[in-house]
Design a protein around this motif. Structure first.
Motif, mmCIF file in Angstrom:
data_model
loop_
_atom_site.group_PDB
_atom_site.id
_atom_site.type_symbol
_atom_site.label_atom_id
_atom_site.label_comp_id
_atom_site.label_asym_id
_atom_site.label_seq_id
_atom_site.Cartn_x
_atom_site.Cartn_y
_atom_site.Cartn_z
ATOM 1 N N VAL A 169 30.302 72.800 -13.469
ATOM 2 C CA VAL A 169 30.387 72.224 -12.122
ATOM 3 C C VAL A 169 31.799 71.702 -11.879
ATOM 4 O O VAL A 169 32.382 71.929 -10.809
ATOM 5 N N ARG A 170 32.357 71.004 -12.874
ATOM 6 C CA ARG A 170 33.719 70.484 -12.730
ATOM 7 C C ARG A 170 34.715 71.619 -12.463
ATOM 8 O O ARG A 170 35.669 71.451 -11.710
ATOM 9 N N ARG A 172 34.004 74.343 -11.009
ATOM 10 C CA ARG A 172 33.525 75.067 -9.826
ATOM 11 C C ARG A 172 33.174 76.510 -10.153
ATOM 12 O O ARG A 172 33.408 77.427 -9.360
ATOM 13 N N GLY A 195 21.035 64.096 -14.292
ATOM 14 C CA GLY A 195 20.675 64.270 -12.882
ATOM 15 C C GLY A 195 20.559 65.749 -12.553
ATOM 16 O O GLY A 195 21.203 66.241 -11.632
ATOM 17 N N ALA A 198 19.466 66.848 -8.873
ATOM 18 C CA ALA A 198 20.562 66.682 -7.910
ATOM 19 C C ALA A 198 21.680 67.675 -8.212
ATOM 20 O O ALA A 198 22.336 68.190 -7.302
ATOM 21 N N GLY A 199 21.866 67.953 -9.478
ATOM 22 C CA GLY A 199 22.914 68.893 -9.881
ATOM 23 C C GLY A 199 22.636 70.291 -9.369
ATOM 24 O O GLY A 199 23.536 70.984 -8.885
ATOM 25 N N PHE A 202 23.280 70.424 -5.772
ATOM 26 C CA PHE A 202 24.722 70.447 -5.514
ATOM 27 C C PHE A 202 25.291 71.849 -5.721
ATOM 28 O O PHE A 202 26.091 72.336 -4.919
ATOM 29 N N ASP B 29 38.461 81.372 -14.149
ATOM 30 C CA ASP B 29 39.387 80.250 -14.272
ATOM 31 C C ASP B 29 38.804 79.019 -13.575
ATOM 32 O O ASP B 29 38.159 79.137 -12.540
ATOM 33 N N GLY B 30 39.044 77.868 -14.146
ATOM 34 C CA GLY B 30 38.576 76.639 -13.527
ATOM 35 C C GLY B 30 39.373 76.324 -12.265
ATOM 36 O O GLY B 30 40.553 76.631 -12.173
ATOM 37 N N VAL B 31 38.696 75.749 -11.310
ATOM 38 C CA VAL B 31 39.356 75.311 -10.076
ATOM 39 C C VAL B 31 39.192 73.796 -10.003
ATOM 40 O O VAL B 31 38.075 73.297 -10.059
ATOM 41 N N PHE B 32 40.302 73.092 -9.894
ATOM 42 C CA PHE B 32 40.232 71.637 -9.907
ATOM 43 C C PHE B 32 40.893 71.061 -8.669
ATOM 44 O O PHE B 32 42.006 71.446 -8.325
ATOM 45 N N PRO C 172 26.324 57.417 -13.644
ATOM 46 C CA PRO C 172 26.132 58.401 -12.572
ATOM 47 C C PRO C 172 26.032 59.820 -13.119
ATOM 48 O O PRO C 172 26.292 60.053 -14.306
ATOM 49 N N GLU C 173 25.664 60.728 -12.250
ATOM 50 C CA GLU C 173 25.581 62.132 -12.652
ATOM 51 C C GLU C 173 26.954 62.540 -13.183
ATOM 52 O O GLU C 173 27.947 62.467 -12.461
ATOM 53 N N PRO C 174 27.017 62.991 -14.416
ATOM 54 C CA PRO C 174 28.325 63.224 -15.049
ATOM 55 C C PRO C 174 29.123 64.358 -14.408
ATOM 56 O O PRO C 174 30.341 64.399 -14.540
ATOM 57 N N TRP C 175 28.427 65.240 -13.703
ATOM 58 C CA TRP C 175 29.145 66.353 -13.081
ATOM 59 C C TRP C 175 29.883 65.928 -11.814
ATOM 60 O O TRP C 175 30.593 66.737 -11.211
ATOM 61 N N PHE C 177 32.124 63.603 -11.961
ATOM 62 C CA PHE C 177 33.364 63.033 -12.497
ATOM 63 C C PHE C 177 34.584 63.603 -11.773
ATOM 64 O O PHE C 177 34.691 64.804 -11.561
ATOM 65 N N THR C 220 37.668 69.370 -19.344
ATOM 66 C CA THR C 220 38.147 69.808 -18.031
ATOM 67 C C THR C 220 39.469 69.130 -17.654
ATOM 68 O O THR C 220 40.295 69.741 -16.983
#
Lengths: 230, 62, 334
Positions: A169-170, A172, A195, A198-199, A202, B29-32, C172-175, C177, C220
């Motif tokens: 998720v971080r 994306r 969660g 909710a995840g 999302f 690839d990660g997108v931040f 909180p939901e860790p994702w 962050f 990350t």
């Protein structure tokens, strides 16, 4: 990365097929997911079935409805047309095995012979990042009540898969997040703080327009309802 | 016909590699990107004189 | 990948402190430290952070250790900048209700550098109702409470001061962050554990939460080249007993080592480091601001990591996550 024409064509076909599966999972009517017979199914369609793997039969599997014989024939043709090469990557072998299992389940009286289960050595000692990526690619294996090697490997590392979900998720990477999320709806001992519900919402909000993401999330929704692994 | 056959051949030739690639994909690839912070709107309106005075009333349109 | 052991991690601290020492002049308090329109973030904040990191380093190293000697000397330098604490008293006359002087002072006080007259004066202000009613971010409030404790002027025992209202305490939901949540979270841990000195100060529920999710945050942040926050997270990891030596952190120190410049500097962010480095480093005022904090944090994290009894985190670069013995949560470094 430049994509070849066939690759684009194939991806489009996979997306279309995934959309059909999503519709079927939502509506409960899965008779039109696969082409109505092997004559109608072109090469690209067959290849798309192979890529989507066992999930092409997911509506029947999860909704526990009898298979549509014509669609099943197409599925079988895809299984037989694209066997893994001897040096194929583990995910290629496992995805093929998962298709064979699905075929066997859908048509136990059929003549199809189930191949042996591939090994799971490549997941031994895998980092949680790699493990999650591989599991997400093999999300079609995430089904209730199964006891294959990959499922057992996942079940031993719930927190690591949950970490992988957070990472996806971080980053994306919605497809990976959706695939990992589907696994997590089945795995025992997911930390409450994740969660997950909710995840998943999302991930749907952010990536749900991609049918391959939507498929995993729809599967997760049904899995959450039908129960966890035994 | 000949050209069409060629295209089909090419399709068939590339496809197994494409299928393998699709079944064993590399990680994207990660997108931040982090959220930006927008200070309280009053801060902008008041040019820093936060909360000292209400915004100047504007004439209503129409 | 090769394993990064205690020696390699220690080198990160050695190089980082060598850079810090070479740039000590930039930490000196100039006139703007006292002027009404001076930027506190460019004067008191770096000095306080220097003091805190040096206090931690000297606390965790043996007196004959070159790291200790260097940190102690820089701490002396920093204290000298405050006129052996006189400037805190002076600052209080100028800005009696400001909290940052007390926060900076707390770092010195924790290392045994005290100025009694300032402490008494600060206590007068801290006794007002207003001091407590000042509206602050919960994490900042925790910082002030911690500073009061360190300075010997606080009223309530810290055990009663749960970090309620902070992002981390809400688990909180860790994702969700992000950068700001990350900095808030690391600072909550720093305050609760007295900057890593007392890992037992971390409530077990938060330790469990960090055990589960910090590896994903760290991974990350490293991928995004956020070296500063990565080092803060590594510092936190060193104070979470069950994360000590956890293979889930695998490879993190190697990435920090690779990011550290030959000078010992570590840029705050990989992507904006190029500009200031290319522009001729030391002449560029942005260079210092973009490097000093992350470089200090690299030393801080490295010393906390190598000081932990379980050895460096991520010594094995691949692993199976939660295997291995669980630490009881005790075993604070002496």
């Amino acid at each position: 990365m430049e994509q070849s024409g066939t690759s684009t064509l194939l991806q489009g076909a996979v997306q279309d097929l995934a959309s059909s599966v999503v519709s079927a999972l939502r509506s409960g009517d899965h008779t039109h997911v696969l082409p109505a017979g092997t004559e109608e199914a072109g090469d690209v369609t067959l290849a798309a079935v192979r890529v989507l793997g066992a999930d092409a039969l997911l509506p029947g599997t999860l909704l526990r409805t009898p298979p549509d014989p014509a669609g099943l024939a197409v599925f079988r043709k895809a299984v037989e047309a694209y066997p893994p090469r001897a040096d194929a990557a583990p995910t290629v072998r496992w995805s093929h095995w998962a298709m064979a299992r699905a075929l066997h389940r859908a048509d136990p009286s059929g003549t199809f012979e189930r191949p042996d289960e591939p090994g799971t050595g490549w997941l031994d000692g895998a980092s949680w990042q790699f493990l999650t990526h591989q599991l997400a690619v093999l999300a079609p294996l995430a089904l209730p009540g199964e006891d294959d090697g990959v499922t057992r490997a996942a079940g031993r590392r719930t927190v690591d898969v949950a970490r992988g979900f957070v990472r996806a998720v971080r980053r994306r990477d919605w497809r990976q997040a959706a695939g990992a999320g589907r696994w997590l709806t089945l795995l025992p001992g997911v930390p409450e703080t994740l969660g997950l519900r909710a995840g998943l919402e999302f991930v749907e909000l952010m990536g749900g327009q991609d049918p391959q993401v939507a498929l995993q999330l729809e599967a997760a929704r049904l899995l959450a309802r039908t129960g966890a692994l035994v | 016909m000949q050209t069409e056959d060629k295209v089909l051949d090419k399709l068939a030739g590339v496809r197994s590699a494409d299928i393998e690639a699709a079944l064993d994909p590399a990680e994207a690839d990660g997108v931040f990107r982090d959220s930006r912070e927008c200070a309280g709107l009053a801060l902008f309106a008041g040019g820093g004189k936060l909360l000292l005075s209400p915004p100047t009333p504007r004439p209503k349109k129409g | 990948m090769t394993a990064t052991g205690t020696r390699e991690i220690r080198e990160v601290a050695e190089h980082a402190l060598a850079w810090t020492d070479a740039h000590l002049a930039a930490f000196a308090l100039g006139e703007d430290a006292l002027s009404a329109d001076g930027e506190v973030d460019h004067s008191w904040k770096p000095l306080g952070e220097l003091a805190q990191v040096c206090a931690t380093v000297s606390h965790h190293t043996a007196p004959q250790d070159p790291l200790h000697t260097r940190a102690a000397a820089m701490l002396d330098f920093a204290w000298g900048q405050t006129g052996e604490g006189e400037l805190f008293r002076h600052m209080q006359r100028l800005e009696p209700f400001a909290t940052y002087p007390l926060e900076v002072y707390g770092a010195f006080a924790s290392a045994g550098y005290r100025h009694r007259a300032y402490e008494e004066a600060a206590a007068v202000v801290a006794r007002t109702r207003s001091w407590w009613l000042t509206e602050q971010e919960p994490t900042r409030r925790l910082a002030v409470l911690s500073a009061e404790e360190r300075s010997g002027i606080r009223r309530a025992p810290v055990e009663e001061l749960l970090p309620a209202g902070t992002w981390l305490a809400g688990r909180p939901e860790p994702w969700t962050f992000e950068r700001d949540a990350g900095y808030a979270a690391t600072h909550v841990v720093f305050h609760l554990t007295d900057w890593g000195r007392d890992p037992a100060g971390l409530p077990p529920a938060l330790a469990d939460y960090l055990h589960d999710w910090l590896p994903a945050w760290l991974d990350t942040c490293l991928e995004a080249g956020m070296w500063d926050l990565s080092c803060e997270l590594l510092s936190v990891a060193a104070t979470v007993p069950r994360l000590t030596g956890d293979p889930a952190l695998g490879g993190a120190w190697e990435r920090i080592r690779a990011a550290q410049r030959p000078t010992g500097a570590l840029p705050e962010l990989e992507h904006h480091s190029g500009d200031t480095e290319a522009a001729g480093a030391d002449d560029d005022p942005h260079y210092f601001m973009n490097h000093y904090h992350s470089t200090l944090m690299a030393a801080f994290a490295a010393v906390l990591t190598t000081a932990r009894p379980g050895g460096p985190a991520g010594e094995g670069t691949e692993g199976t996550g939660r295997k291995g013995p669980r630490h009881s949560g005790q075993g604070a470094p002496a």
